[in-house]
Write a protein that holds these residues in place. Structure first.
Motif, PDB file in Angstrom:
ATOM      1  N   GLU A 175       0.913  -1.154  -0.081  1.00  0.00           N
ATOM      2  CA  GLU A 175      -0.081   0.255  -0.083  1.00  0.00           C
ATOM      3  C   GLU A 175       0.991   1.239  -0.014  1.00  0.00           C
ATOM      4  O   GLU A 175       0.427   2.150  -0.604  1.00  0.00           O
ATOM      5  CB  GLU A 175      -1.019  -0.198   1.365  1.00  0.00           C
ATOM      6  CG  GLU A 175      -1.906  -0.990   1.075  1.00  0.00           C
ATOM      7  CD  GLU A 175      -3.131  -0.653   2.285  1.00  0.00           C
ATOM      8  OE1 GLU A 175      -2.853  -0.153   3.249  1.00  0.00           O
ATOM      9  OE2 GLU A 175      -4.291  -1.245   1.886  1.00  0.00           O
ATOM     10  N   GLU A 176       1.950   1.285   0.749  1.00  0.00           N
ATOM     11  CA  GLU A 176       2.975   2.454   0.860  1.00  0.00           C
ATOM     12  C   GLU A 176       4.330   1.874   0.574  1.00  0.00           C
ATOM     13  O   GLU A 176       4.713   0.967   1.266  1.00  0.00           O
ATOM     14  CB  GLU A 176       2.783   3.178   2.027  1.00  0.00           C
ATOM     15  CG  GLU A 176       1.313   3.969   2.271  1.00  0.00           C
ATOM     16  CD  GLU A 176       1.291   4.744   3.459  1.00  0.00           C
ATOM     17  OE1 GLU A 176       2.051   4.795   4.369  1.00  0.00           O
ATOM     18  OE2 GLU A 176       0.147   5.351   3.523  1.00  0.00           O
ATOM     19  N   ALA A 229      -3.962   9.436  -4.820  1.00  0.00           N
ATOM     20  CA  ALA A 229      -2.948  10.341  -5.021  1.00  0.00           C
ATOM     21  C   ALA A 229      -1.479   9.809  -4.866  1.00  0.00           C
ATOM     22  O   ALA A 229      -1.421   9.019  -3.634  1.00  0.00           O
ATOM     23  CB  ALA A 229      -3.080  11.590  -4.414  1.00  0.00           C
ATOM     24  N   GLN A 230      -0.571  10.294  -5.488  1.00  0.00           N
ATOM     25  CA  GLN A 230       0.789   9.733  -5.208  1.00  0.00           C
ATOM     26  C   GLN A 230       1.496  10.829  -4.484  1.00  0.00           C
ATOM     27  O   GLN A 230       1.387  12.070  -4.563  1.00  0.00           O
ATOM     28  CB  GLN A 230       1.608   9.523  -6.399  1.00  0.00           C
ATOM     29  CG  GLN A 230       1.103   8.181  -7.316  1.00  0.00           C
ATOM     30  CD  GLN A 230       1.311   6.998  -6.610  1.00  0.00           C
ATOM     31  OE1 GLN A 230       2.272   6.794  -5.753  1.00  0.00           O
ATOM     32  NE2 GLN A 230       0.411   6.084  -6.789  1.00  0.00           N
ATOM     33  N   ILE A 258       9.648   5.383 -13.226  1.00  0.00           N
ATOM     34  CA  ILE A 258      10.008   4.100 -13.296  1.00  0.00           C
ATOM     35  C   ILE A 258       9.397   2.948 -12.394  1.00  0.00           C
ATOM     36  O   ILE A 258       9.089   1.911 -12.935  1.00  0.00           O
ATOM     37  CB  ILE A 258      11.398   4.116 -13.513  1.00  0.00           C
ATOM     38  CG1 ILE A 258      12.260   4.975 -14.386  1.00  0.00           C
ATOM     39  CG2 ILE A 258      12.106   2.760 -13.470  1.00  0.00           C
ATOM     40  CD1 ILE A 258      12.148   4.601 -15.814  1.00  0.00           C
ATOM     41  N   VAL A 259       9.482   3.110 -11.112  1.00  0.00           N
ATOM     42  CA  VAL A 259       8.903   2.107 -10.330  1.00  0.00           C
ATOM     43  C   VAL A 259       7.359   1.932 -10.817  1.00  0.00           C
ATOM     44  O   VAL A 259       6.701   0.835 -10.554  1.00  0.00           O
ATOM     45  CB  VAL A 259       8.881   2.513  -8.722  1.00  0.00           C
ATOM     46  CG1 VAL A 259       8.261   1.647  -7.975  1.00  0.00           C
ATOM     47  CG2 VAL A 259      10.566   2.559  -8.389  1.00  0.00           C
ATOM     48  N   ARG A 260       6.557   2.896 -10.957  1.00  0.00           N
ATOM     49  CA  ARG A 260       5.340   2.874 -11.206  1.00  0.00           C
ATOM     50  C   ARG A 260       5.048   2.148 -12.525  1.00  0.00           C
ATOM     51  O   ARG A 260       3.988   1.507 -12.635  1.00  0.00           O
ATOM     52  CB  ARG A 260       4.561   4.228 -11.168  1.00  0.00           C
ATOM     53  CG  ARG A 260       4.370   4.945  -9.803  1.00  0.00           C
ATOM     54  CD  ARG A 260       3.889   6.356  -9.895  1.00  0.00           C
ATOM     55  NE  ARG A 260       4.304   6.964  -8.417  1.00  0.00           N
ATOM     56  CZ  ARG A 260       4.738   8.200  -8.340  1.00  0.00           C
ATOM     57  NH1 ARG A 260       4.745   8.996  -9.385  1.00  0.00           N
ATOM     58  NH2 ARG A 260       4.928   8.628  -6.955  1.00  0.00           N
ATOM     59  N   ARG A 272      -2.566  -2.329  -6.721  1.00  0.00           N
ATOM     60  CA  ARG A 272      -3.111  -1.139  -7.485  1.00  0.00           C
ATOM     61  C   ARG A 272      -3.298  -0.015  -6.747  1.00  0.00           C
ATOM     62  O   ARG A 272      -3.147   1.147  -7.274  1.00  0.00           O
ATOM     63  CB  ARG A 272      -4.311  -1.769  -7.900  1.00  0.00           C
ATOM     64  CG  ARG A 272      -4.403  -2.804  -9.078  1.00  0.00           C
ATOM     65  CD  ARG A 272      -5.871  -2.831  -9.529  1.00  0.00           C
ATOM     66  NE  ARG A 272      -6.099  -1.707 -10.336  1.00  0.00           N
ATOM     67  CZ  ARG A 272      -5.865  -1.322 -11.564  1.00  0.00           C
ATOM     68  NH1 ARG A 272      -5.184  -1.963 -12.412  1.00  0.00           N
ATOM     69  NH2 ARG A 272      -6.255  -0.190 -12.126  1.00  0.00           N
ATOM     70  N   GLY A 273      -3.192   0.026  -5.328  1.00  0.00           N
ATOM     71  CA  GLY A 273      -3.135   1.362  -4.702  1.00  0.00           C
ATOM     72  C   GLY A 273      -2.026   1.800  -3.991  1.00  0.00           C
ATOM     73  O   GLY A 273      -1.835   2.604  -3.100  1.00  0.00           O
ATOM     74  N   LEU A 274      -0.867   1.083  -4.515  1.00  0.00           N
ATOM     75  CA  LEU A 274       0.520   1.460  -4.136  1.00  0.00           C
ATOM     76  C   LEU A 274       0.751   3.196  -4.202  1.00  0.00           C
ATOM     77  O   LEU A 274       0.829   3.595  -5.325  1.00  0.00           O
ATOM     78  CB  LEU A 274       1.402   0.590  -4.525  1.00  0.00           C
ATOM     79  CG  LEU A 274       3.005   1.218  -4.509  1.00  0.00           C
ATOM     80  CD1 LEU A 274       3.209   0.656  -2.726  1.00  0.00           C
ATOM     81  CD2 LEU A 274       3.965   0.470  -5.101  1.00  0.00           C
ATOM     82  N   ARG A 275       1.028   3.643  -3.176  1.00  0.00           N
ATOM     83  CA  ARG A 275       1.781   5.177  -2.979  1.00  0.00           C
ATOM     84  C   ARG A 275       3.288   4.997  -2.689  1.00  0.00           C
ATOM     85  O   ARG A 275       3.640   4.524  -1.983  1.00  0.00           O
ATOM     86  CB  ARG A 275       0.961   5.856  -2.060  1.00  0.00           C
ATOM     87  CG  ARG A 275      -0.642   6.165  -2.370  1.00  0.00           C
ATOM     88  CD  ARG A 275      -1.294   6.739  -1.184  1.00  0.00           C
ATOM     89  NE  ARG A 275      -0.874   8.234  -1.222  1.00  0.00           N
ATOM     90  CZ  ARG A 275       0.090   8.887  -0.483  1.00  0.00           C
ATOM     91  NH1 ARG A 275       0.448   8.435   0.623  1.00  0.00           N
ATOM     92  NH2 ARG A 275       0.156  10.266  -0.717  1.00  0.00           N
TER      93      ARG A 275
END
Length: 416
Positions: A175-176, A229-230, A258-260, A272-275
């Motif tokens: 998630e984070e 939001a990122q 790049i990571v995203r 899918r919700g990774l910030r």
């Protein structure tokens, strides 16, 4: 000491690996690294636009490199680039700024089915390369791997390692994740030229500025990106719970994209919700607070100065010129340490540490790009089954992590 192994050569190609830009500052470091560490059976050639300059570099390399072929190709000569790309299995290029010189090289490799690796930290160049060359490379089987240096291997492989450990533990999706960067090193003229060029471009073009500032600007499917939001690329100075002060990290506006992209290319396997965000570690106490404030103010002043022609001209006079870089002593005394802190949907926390000795942008980057190129040459049967415009994590993944560990870099993951 050379890393042992066997190259998987293509008998239809004259070379396994071509170093393009071998007479430049970073190209020379890369050539020297390969001359010391590449297996004996890897067929390496050096290339650039000036035969004399490349031959002079070759003459200064260890003895085993003295018979490496020298090839000539200017980035504006389509026929020469086509011949260069067709002659080799892998092409590693240090010719920048990439937005100015890079697209013809990427396209030549995509057409020839030649694997490609670069050191770019330029969002707009990578976006243009994706749009122009991704579909073509998928047809020919070429792996086009951007950002195989300090931009953005610690970020990209560190987050991949974080995801894999969480998956092994059945800890849920990420998630984070936040990378705290600390390093000691210098700047080369090429890095400065790339940074100035990017800032100048986005100031003068609203559409390009929109792409550059979009947190998912390198996504393969922008419309499918999740809504959360990122983190801001230029967050204000703040103090973490452990007392560490942090400031904006100059490479965050690129590394995070790049990571995203890696996450999206793997169907958002990380979550899918990774910030995901990155900041610079500045130390603790009043001294850390002062450093964080100074870094933040300095970055803001630099960005502002580039927008004004008089101050930009002054910067170009006082900053390192293209073709120059930090001294050997500075490179030897440098180091980098990137710590990725992650939290999963089930509340599990992990920490990944990526570290190494040597100036990260030069000594460290020569190791990263050198091992990336050798990975594309020799580890074909261990790489993910992908082609097209890729990232280090999606093109090479675990195989590259293992190589970099063997080369002396740290890749450690542990519960937090």
């Amino acid at each position: 000491m050379r890393k042992e192994g066997r190259a998987i050569s293509d008998p239809s190609r004259d070379h396994d690996l071509v170093v393009y830009g071998a007479s430049g500052f970073v190209g020379t470091l890369l050539a020297d690294y390969l001359a010391t560490h590449a297996p004996d059976d890897v067929r390496i050639a050096l290339a650039g636009r000036s035969r004399g300059r490349v031959e002079a570099v070759r003459a200064g390399l260890p003895e085993r490199a003295r018979d490496w072929p020298v090839l000539v190709a200017d980035s504006t000569d389509a026929a020469a680039l086509a011949a260069l790309a067709s002659s080799t299995k892998v092409l590693a290029t240090t010719v920048g700024p990439y937005a100015r010189y890079g697209l013809p090289v990427v396209e030549a490799c995509a057409r020839a089915g030649t694997h490609y690796a670069d050191l770019t930290g330029e969002v707009l160049f990578v976006r243009a390369a994706i749009d122009r060359c991704d579909a073509l490379a998928r047809e020919t089987g070429a792996r086009l791997v951007h950002s195989c240096g300090y931009d953005s291997i610690p970020s990209d492989l560190g987050t991949l390692l974080l995801h894999r450990r969480a998956a092994e533990d059945d800890a849920g999706a990420l998630e984070e994740a936040e990378l705290l960067a600390s390093a000691r090193g210098g700047f080369s003229g090429g890095t400065v030229a790339s940074l100035l060029g990017q800032l100048e471009t986005v100031v003068g073009d609203r559409e390009l500025r929109r792409v550059a500032t979009d947190p998912h600007g390198l996504s393969p499917d922008r419309a499918a990106e999740p809504a959360p939001a990122q983190p801001a690329d230029a967050a204000r100075p703040s103090r973490r719970r452990d007392g560490t002060w942090v400031a904006p990290f100059v490479m965050a506006p690129f590394n995070t994209r790049i990571v995203r992209r890696s996450n999206a290319l793997q169907d958002w396997a990380y979550g899918r919700g990774l910030r995901y965000g990155e900041v610079m570690s500045c130390g603790r106490g009043p001294a850390g607070a002062a450093v964080a404030a100074g870094v933040t103010a300095g970055l803001a002043a630099f960005a502002g100065a580039v927008t004004l022609p008089p101050t930009r001209a002054l910067l170009e006079r006082v900053l390192p010129a293209p073709g120059t870089g930090p001294s050997e002593r500075t490179r030897e005394k440098g180091w980098f340490r990137s710590v990725v802190h992650g939290r999963t949907a089930r509340g599990r926390r992990y920490t990944v540490t990526v570290a190494g000795q040597g100036d990260p942008g030069y000594a460290g980057t020569a190791v990263m790009l050198g091992q990336s190129a050798l990975c594309l040459v020799s580890d074909t049967d261990r790489l993910p089954d992908r082609a097209g415009s890729l990232t280090p994590a999606t093109a090479m993944g675990t195989a590259l992590i293992e190589r970099l560990r063997a080369a002396g870099h740290t890749y450690d993951v542990a519960p937090a």
